[in-house]
Design a protein around this motif. Structure first.
Motif, PDB file in Angstrom:
ATOM      1  N   ALA A 131      57.997 -52.676 -42.450  1.00  0.00           N
ATOM      2  CA  ALA A 131      56.682 -53.615 -42.730  1.00  0.00           C
ATOM      3  C   ALA A 131      55.680 -54.309 -42.138  1.00  0.00           C
TER       4      ALA A 131
ATOM      5  N   ALA B 267      55.634 -53.579 -47.382  1.00  0.00           N
ATOM      6  CA  ALA B 267      56.696 -55.055 -48.002  1.00  0.00           C
ATOM      7  C   ALA B 267      57.592 -54.290 -48.904  1.00  0.00           C
ATOM      8  N   GLU B 268      56.604 -54.073 -50.083  1.00  0.00           N
ATOM      9  CA  GLU B 268      56.637 -54.583 -51.654  1.00  0.00           C
ATOM     10  C   GLU B 268      56.115 -53.000 -52.058  1.00  0.00           C
ATOM     11  N   ARG B 269      56.836 -52.865 -53.305  1.00  0.00           N
ATOM     12  CA  ARG B 269      56.163 -51.194 -53.998  1.00  0.00           C
ATOM     13  C   ARG B 269      54.558 -51.325 -54.028  1.00  0.00           C
TER      14      ARG B 269
ATOM     15  N   ASP C 249      64.203 -43.791 -52.952  1.00  0.00           N
ATOM     16  CA  ASP C 249      64.073 -44.374 -54.180  1.00  0.00           C
ATOM     17  C   ASP C 249      65.207 -43.888 -55.131  1.00  0.00           C
TER      18      ASP C 249
ATOM     19  N   GLY D 244      51.461 -56.275 -44.281  1.00  0.00           N
ATOM     20  CA  GLY D 244      52.106 -55.433 -45.050  1.00  0.00           C
ATOM     21  C   GLY D 244      52.982 -54.509 -45.067  1.00  0.00           C
TER      22      GLY D 244
ATOM     23  N   ARG E 183      50.297 -50.673 -55.042  1.00  0.00           N
ATOM     24  CA  ARG E 183      49.999 -50.587 -56.608  1.00  0.00           C
ATOM     25  C   ARG E 183      49.478 -49.183 -56.917  1.00  0.00           C
TER      26      ARG E 183
ATOM     27  N   VAL F 196      59.055 -47.364 -51.083  1.00  0.00           N
ATOM     28  CA  VAL F 196      58.077 -48.107 -50.342  1.00  0.00           C
ATOM     29  C   VAL F 196      58.450 -47.664 -48.708  1.00  0.00           C
TER      30      VAL F 196
ATOM     31  N   ARG G 262      64.615 -49.428 -44.092  1.00  0.00           N
ATOM     32  CA  ARG G 262      63.450 -50.498 -43.963  1.00  0.00           C
ATOM     33  C   ARG G 262      62.830 -49.668 -42.320  1.00  0.00           C
TER      34      ARG G 262
ATOM     35  N   GLN H  24      57.816 -42.756 -56.608  1.00  0.00           N
ATOM     36  CA  GLN H  24      57.755 -43.765 -56.745  1.00  0.00           C
ATOM     37  C   GLN H  24      58.586 -44.734 -55.077  1.00  0.00           C
TER      38      GLN H  24
END
Length: 602
Positions: free
Chosen positions: A221, A10-12, A42, A190, A14, A69, A172, A67
């Protein structure tokens, strides 16, 4: 034979997405390791891939720094096109916005490729997989959204496949489909995952959905969507909680998975014994006793496990028909609704076994599955399922697969014996004792196996001989030596050895005898004498405190038990002999050349 891993957040996350993909590939490398690659979105589609093992390619192209998602990863065992950078997955469309990874074979790829080339598509690789990316691109050009284009592309392809696809213009979702080749969904919070097998997702989640043949869909996600023939499926009802820990799928301090899994066998056997369900065993035993014909179906190690049952079934006045999965068509005209098939596969995804089972079921044959993987294709294609519950097996060379399958099949035999009115109490006590006997076997025989490996490492060939129910153990021992140590090893019925094979025996030629069948030991000794007379190095797995040891150059003593469970104990030192010989010869037993863990293509 390839491995697929895709994840969407859902988000980048860690950790860098590329590092997560690389770790997923390392879990999958046993499925294929001639090339590896990743694709992430990306600010556009980024693809990194090349020939080589995962660690090499990942370092060369800086996977860990990528990097994003959403991403796909793939490790390959080549079926179309040589292992090189161009043929490595992921494959992309002409515009470089669609990336696809695939396990299996697209049978009609040549005609599709020709059609697409006429429409102006430019192909970069020799693979069958690339047509999928171009098909989706073509149907998007015609105005379809990505999912509709993906579904239309699926309607055009024939063959076995597990597919995952991403589109940088619709980043997505990960789109997926399955036909014959294994594919699962890992359900997270997530995030969601699509992958070839369960151990790959255990670092992230234990909640899994097995994708079934003919199903397709997408993950976002926060959503898992699956269709079959245009009908949405109830995915929530299909989520299963996997009891394995992530640590169970790692080496746990051992130098190789193969050695770890040899040492895990007492625990795996205990799990198998504890998980045997009386109702399921009784259903199988009743079907066995009522059947007109009994087919025992398997490939490789699973076939050898099936033979241990086939060799003792005649004592129940049952004449079994052992069937090597890929040769199922030999008996196709005989299959009948009054027949029973016992189909054996660790993964439950071995394509030859799946095809054999489907052919049998089409003719009404009742099918019993013996498998390790819940929700596998074989389990769903069968009337009754017996799970071996051995835990994940990461080593390509099967070890606990064989022993837990043999234990499960022995339990079937005992249940049938009891149904005929026999007292099986003593055998039941032996069954419960098997895990501890396996532990003692490992402790007592590891040193001898390691020492013998030093003597075998310079040899070019070996024989494995056994009579009666010892023959399947000899066959499995020979297979292990071939698989990981690359020594030519042949298994024969011991009495057959003098009908030709003995001509190869000369001074120091290794001949390994298996004395797991107490009914044939004395006759086997005559074959020992024949080999010794030609200068052979005679080695044998023998019951402890037996006289057989005195007749051999090297005796590997295992605890005594009945012939039902003896195959389990006698195969363990042969597994270790193969492992240590491979190491002595400088080979990695976890990555035997030309082999992959699960054979999902013909």
């Amino acid at each position: 034979m390839c491995g697929i891993f895709g994840i969407i957040f859902a988000e980048r996350p860690r950790r860098p997405l590329g590092e997560i993909l690389r770790r997923g590939l390392e879990r999958l490398e046993y499925r294929g390791y001639d090339s590896a690659g990743v694709a992430v979105v990306d600010r556009g589609l980024v693809v990194k891939k090349d020939a080589g093992k995962v660690a090499e390619v990942a370092q060369r192209y800086g996977f860990d720094s990528l990097q994003g998602v959403v991403g796909l990863a793939h490790t390959r065992w080549a079926t179309h096109g040589k292992p090189d950078q161009v043929n490595a997955h992921p494959h992309v469309d002409c515009r470089g916005v669609i990336a696809v990874v695939h396990n299996g074979i697209i049978e009609n790829y040549a005609e599709l490729k020709e059609e697409l080339m006429k429409r102006g598509h430019v192909f970069r690789s020799e693979t069958d997989t690339e047509v999928i990316a171009h098909l989706v691109e073509e149907y998007k050009k015609q105005g379809l959204d990505t999912f509709s284009a993906f579904k239309k592309a699926l309607s055009r392809v024939r063959g076995a496949y597990a597919i995952a696809l991403i589109d940088a213009e619709n980043p997505r979702a990960i789109y997926f489909a399955r036909n014959l080749s294994p594919l699962i969904i890992g359900v997270g919070e997530g995030f969601n995952i699509v992958a070839s097998d369960i151990p790959t997702v255990l670092d992230h989640t234990k909640r899994v959905i097995a994708v079934r043949d003919g199903e397709y869909g997408y993950i976002t996600a926060g959503e898992v969507y699956i269709e079959a023939d245009g009908v949405p499926q109830d995915v929530a009802a299909r989520i299963e909680e996997i009891p394995w820990s992530a640590e169970m799928a790692t080496k746990g301090g051992y130098p190789h998975f193969m050695l770890k899994e040899i040492y895990e066998q007492p625990e795996s056997l205990a799990s198998t014994a504890a998980g045997l369900e009386p109702a399921q065993l009784e259903a199988v035993a009743n079907a066995l006793l009522a059947a007109r014909n009994v087919y025992i179906v398997g490939a490789g190690t699973s076939y050898h496990a099936g033979l241990t049952l086939a060799f003792i079934l005649p004592r129940l006045r049952i004449t079994p028909i052992p069937v090597i999965s890929s040769e199922y068509a030999i008996y196709e005209d005989l299959y009948d609704k009054d027949d029973l098939a016992i189909a054996i596969s660790q993964s439950g995804e071995t394509i030859d076994t799946i095809k054999a089972v489907k052919a049998m079921r089409e003719r009404g044959v009742k099918v019993v599955a013996v498998t390790n993987v819940v929700g596998s294709t074989l389990s769903r294609e069968s009337d009754v399922v017996l799970y071996t519950r051995a835990g994940p097996e990461m080593g390509v060379a099967a070890t606990k697969t064989f022993t837990t399958q043999v234990l499960t099949l022995a339990a079937v035999y005992l249940t049938a014996l009891r149904a005929l009115g026999h007292d099986v109490a003593e055998h039941q006590r032996e069954l419960k004792a098997v895990p501890d006997l396996a532990r003692k076997t490992i402790e007592k025989t590891a040193g001898t196996a390691k020492e013998l490996a030093r003597r075998l490492r310079q040899r070019l060939s070996a024989y494995y001989l056994g009579r009666g129910a010892a023959l399947p153990v000899a066959m499995e021992g020979a297979l292990k030596l071939k698989e990981v140590a690359y020594l030519h090893a042949e298994a024969y019925p011991a009495g057959e050895s003098k009908h030709g094979p003995i001509a190869l025996v000369e001074e120091g030629f290794p001949v390994i005898f298996v004395f797991s069948d107490p009914n044939t030991g004395e006759k086997t000794l005559s074959n020992v004498a024949e080999m010794k007379a030609r200068g052979a190095l005679t080695i044998g797995t023998v019951p402890a405190r037996s006289d057989y040891a005195k007749k051999l150059d090297v005796a590997i003593e295992v605890p005594q038990t009945s012939e039902l469970f003896a195959p389990i104990l006698h195969v363990i030192p042969l597994q270790m002999l193969a492992y240590f010989t491979a190491v002595e010869r400088g080979y990695d037993p976890d990555k035997p050349r030309n082999l992959a863990k699960t054979v999902t293509v013909e």
